[in-house]
Motif scaffolding. Structure first.
Motif, PDB file in Angstrom:
ATOM      1  N   ILE A 108      29.697   3.482 -12.597  1.00  0.00           N
ATOM      2  CA  ILE A 108      29.434   2.990 -13.833  1.00  0.00           C
ATOM      3  C   ILE A 108      27.810   2.423 -13.653  1.00  0.00           C
ATOM      4  CG2 ILE A 108      31.485   2.508 -15.077  1.00  0.00           C
ATOM      5  CD1 ILE A 108      32.019  -0.146 -13.811  1.00  0.00           C
ATOM      6  N   ASN A 109      27.446   1.968 -14.509  1.00  0.00           N
ATOM      7  CA  ASN A 109      26.035   1.042 -14.089  1.00  0.00           C
ATOM      8  C   ASN A 109      26.532  -0.224 -13.255  1.00  0.00           C
ATOM      9  OD1 ASN A 109      24.686   3.463 -15.907  1.00  0.00           O
ATOM     10  ND2 ASN A 109      24.244   1.992 -16.960  1.00  0.00           N
ATOM     11  N   ALA A 110      27.102  -0.871 -13.282  1.00  0.00           N
ATOM     12  CA  ALA A 110      27.498  -2.328 -12.871  1.00  0.00           C
ATOM     13  C   ALA A 110      27.859  -2.004 -11.572  1.00  0.00           C
ATOM     14  CB  ALA A 110      28.782  -2.836 -13.767  1.00  0.00           C
ATOM     15  N   GLY A 111      28.439  -0.347 -11.491  1.00  0.00           N
ATOM     16  CA  GLY A 111      29.329  -0.675  -9.545  1.00  0.00           C
ATOM     17  C   GLY A 111      27.579   0.253  -8.772  1.00  0.00           C
ATOM     18  N   ALA A 112      26.804   0.766  -9.589  1.00  0.00           N
ATOM     19  CA  ALA A 112      26.027   1.178  -9.434  1.00  0.00           C
ATOM     20  C   ALA A 112      24.872   0.498  -8.085  1.00  0.00           C
ATOM     21  CB  ALA A 112      25.167   2.481 -10.198  1.00  0.00           C
ATOM     22  N   LEU A 113      24.758  -0.549  -9.566  1.00  0.00           N
ATOM     23  CA  LEU A 113      24.062  -1.960  -9.480  1.00  0.00           C
ATOM     24  C   LEU A 113      24.897  -2.467  -7.696  1.00  0.00           C
ATOM     25  CD1 LEU A 113      22.916  -3.487 -12.530  1.00  0.00           C
ATOM     26  CD2 LEU A 113      21.385  -2.678 -10.707  1.00  0.00           C
ATOM     27  N   VAL A 114      25.992  -2.688  -7.564  1.00  0.00           N
ATOM     28  CA  VAL A 114      26.166  -3.616  -6.675  1.00  0.00           C
ATOM     29  C   VAL A 114      26.529  -1.998  -5.270  1.00  0.00           C
ATOM     30  CG1 VAL A 114      28.842  -3.606  -5.593  1.00  0.00           C
ATOM     31  CG2 VAL A 114      28.442  -4.535  -8.097  1.00  0.00           C
ATOM     32  N   VAL A 115      26.136  -1.609  -5.486  1.00  0.00           N
ATOM     33  CA  VAL A 115      26.428  -0.282  -4.677  1.00  0.00           C
ATOM     34  C   VAL A 115      24.497   0.139  -3.851  1.00  0.00           C
ATOM     35  CG1 VAL A 115      26.308   2.550  -3.296  1.00  0.00           C
ATOM     36  CG2 VAL A 115      27.713   1.150  -4.749  1.00  0.00           C
TER      37      VAL A 115
END
Lengths: 309, 309, 309, 309
Positions: free
Chosen positions: A118-125
């Motif tokens: 999800i976008n939020a997760g990709a931002l964290v990664v």
């Protein structure tokens, strides 16, 4: 897990291309940025790469397109190779059960996104990769160039700028997670890295080759190891359960392969031990996945019997 | 998809049992009904069944236990065999992304549960099977007896009564879906069917054998067809993405096999084309899955290399 | 708090009736049960009762109609008079911020409904009144008869039966709260009490008189005390903040009086120390409040300057 | 609505101060920024202003404190005076039913905040005021200075900087609403305005006087009109239903006056037609309202009988 009989992929691809050509309905291109909205939905390409680097293709398989969220699979693998299990303190690996931009679960779960796709997760990664390398998008580009053998593979700065200009929601996500202490990079810098990464242009051939390490249990094209066998399996698992936005269950049901889609109309998929695939056609369904792309992968598993189930 | 070398399952099971015995921490039994709360968490059994019906086991593998939600996989297969794709008008096949009893998404999605393995979804599938057969729980019992070859396999009426006495939340779910027109059976009758079904007692051996059709691509023990190859693949896909409550992503990541757990402490798992497994140990983790059971399956895929990824 | 100049209510009511008659658009009657769906939206009545029991009216002000959720205000007052502050352990007094049937917040807040006027909250209050009196609906009827002086005021058993036949969602709410231990009465018995109570038929005159204790700071028609001054104030506060489903803020903004509406098209309102009002017209807006009723109360506060703000 | 007997406010305030001094428990100061966390919870002040500008006080009633969210009431009034009903296309006026920072309902309702007093809503109102005046915070300061007669009333730039340094969540809210097109000002500029506004320092005397227009039905201290009688009533209605975060129902129940609180420990309240109040004590309860402040207002309505109900 198999020592299967050789399959002739070229006739399979030709058959799929013919089937798709005869099929009405292609969906609509992503319309949130002008650069994507103008895409021609009649375009279709598909490539299959064998573990030894042999690649087969049909249609527009050598045409570069906007990879978008497909890059999330590569960013995950690169970050996991550097950070290992500690990554999972920052991001979960459960399906999100909500549209891909939802802030709801993020709030219930204290700023820890449900999964890396999800976008939020990709931002964290991306935040983690940037912290570990100092240049998240450059690290990604170098990896894709090396694995695909295509030294011209590059960012599309116009697309990145267009994403940034329409990036309020991603900014909201990043600031929201920062308020929970789950983002370390200054948010404007993180967003620049994120949008640049999504703007990478690559062809079906490039991506099928670049994903090869997922079919080779973690081994890169040059024989070196990116991930352990166990880690490679884990990335495949996350792709199967979370790789196609809110349609992961449906994709597993219909296609039955680990996959990762992007709103540019591309999808990569993996048959562990056997091959990697990439398909591209810009028309999307309501959940953001390529209509012809999902149909082509569905045909592929039906024609070849290759499915993880 | 494989023509694999023969594997000697018995030594693998013995190794796993030894590893598990040496492992501290078993979790706690389900405590919402007295019948389950008294379970002995030191119990452990595991069985593997090959497609030809050969079955291997270790520990308490012949000890009947309360199957609980494991039955949802069988009820799904039976209903799909009778109703086909039309079933998906009543229930989705996307991971739920929330604890297994949640009413939230049910409300957002107009009474259509996210998948057949959350309680709401299982109530809907039971409603369909009951409408199609007139006796959902009887149909299920007959199927499990036939596939396991165990004619004594039966309901535990005390457990069913205990479930009913603590069944307010399932009653709420059923009435809620009825308010959307997604339940046809009178709710009290549906609940009786549902609780009876969950009360079935079976051993690891019984369940590994009974799940054999999922490894045999839809073929029953007697050689007749329950599901098409495609339908069997689809049930496996739903198990992988939705089979372990809110831990499906984690289970896929660690184990990498389609599986279905129950709060009695059992878990079934499938290696398509190769074998089916059932493990039992009553101590649960916070998400309702057997602690020793998940660990044992994790060991199994590590020791054998059998995983779908 | 006031020693205001005498107001002549009859000319005000006549003016309002003329204004409403000239106003197009009446909304649509509640359609979830046949008995209400057939209501004639051209009907309109309004009554004002002074603290001494003098009552003025216009239009269909003596025509009995289905009180529905208006009864929740009386049930709250009766229960509060018997149970006092302990009631608030079972139900909150915060606006719900969601449509009146929502299960979402109920789940987040462990089965404690947000306030006594959403359906879940009214079920809890009825449960308490039934526990305290042995006959919640009978207690309510006796109170309304005594305060209005109308000994014929009664249940409409056909409406109660119709509600029960369409009561799946209320059954879901009740079982859901029972699963949290917040309902003591057996659910079928509670639902019978609840639906019977909602089926009470009364006229604008009856209800304006029956609500008189809220203008008299807790004193009943016969001079005895139902509530303390503080408790009467508190019931008015709950009415103002929660009395009109998800439109409480809008109602306070436009009308500025404590009020309670019902899907039968009635609304009661209170000018503390001065008078009580009841208006009826069966056409509803999208949030379940009488279109002409809200407009009439809006006119009333504009014409008289009577508002709590 | 009243022509009440004159009340001697000074003895009432003295009595309240004595009662509060004898009361154990003051809560804890807001701890999200250092400037507020250091506040002394033993401080207590209270002021009452009559419509003619006479002001009474007790304790630290002339001590400036950080107004924080109290300013939202003034910003609302100023924006409403300039924009009128069109404001309500950008923000609702229903209680939020959730903690004051929640993004959940914002997402469900397409970027339109529930009311002007949750942070998201205040950002929208500030955005509108800034668009209409070119300087939202300057407009607010000028208004407060004029109404209070205190030309020294000013921003605390250290507090504003501290808010900005901890402002990730407000940035997330602003970008999120911008993604729905509900914010026009560039987000960094809007946040600067917003934090500056919250940093205004004023005393109980200042704020009781500045809120006087709400008791005078819209008339400013100099006799000019800020709001129509109807608009003033509407601001009071929004304060009563939404002014104390997630405790509006409880505040209405206990105090029964329109009020607006801030995490600096201040609360303003209005008795329409009679007086305005401001109380300050920095210790907060779990919902962000001053413990001693709410208790003092509760005492005030009990001692004077002044309540809108």
């Amino acid at each position: 897990m198999s020592t299967a009989v050789a399959l002739a992929f070229q006739p399979v691809l030709d058959q799929i291309a013919a089937d798709i050509a005869a099929r009405p309905g292609r969906g609509r291109p992503a319309d949130y940025i002008p650069a994507l909205a103008e895409a021609d939905t009649s375009r279709f390409g598909m490539a299959v790469a064998e573990p030894d680097g042999t690649v087969y293709g049909v249609g527009d398989w050598r045409q570069p397109f906007s990879t978008q969220s497909i890059t999330k699979a590569f960013t995950l693998a690169l970050t996991l190779s550097l950070e290992g299990e500690a990554l999972w303190e920052h991001v979960g690996r459960e399906p999100s059960g909500n549209p891909f931009n939802s802030l709801v679960q993020l709030e219930y779960e204290n700023g820890i996104p449900r999964n890396p796709f999800i976008n939020a997760g990709a931002l964290v990664v991306t935040d983690r990769l940037h912290a570990l390398t100092g240049d998240a998008s450059g690290t990604l580009r170098a990896f894709l160039r090396a694995e695909s053998g295509n030294a011209d593979l590059d960012f599309d700065h116009a697309v990145a700028a267009s994403e940034a200009a329409h990036g309020d929601r991603n900014a909201a996500l990043a600031y929201f997670m920062a308020s929970y202490g789950n983002i370390g990079t200054p948010v404007p810098e993180l967003l620049e890295q994120y949008f640049r990464q999504c703007s990478l242009e690559a062809s079906c051939a490039d991506l099928a080759l670049a994903a090869g390490f997922l079919a080779r249990h973690g081994i890169r094209a040059d024989g070196s190891s990116l991930l352990t066998r166990s880690e490679a399996k884990q990335v495949n698992a996350v792709m199967l359960t979370c790789g196609t936005y809110d349609a992961a269950g449906d994709f597993a049901y219909r296609v039955g392969l680990p996959g990762k889609s992007g709103v540019g109309g591309g999808i990569i998929a993996v048959v562990p031990g056997r091959c990697t695939l990439c398909v591209w056609s810009p028309g999307l369904d309501q959940r953001g996945n390529s209509v012809a792309g999902v149909a082509a992968l569905d045909r592929f598993t039906t024609l070849t019997g290759l499915s993880v189930f």
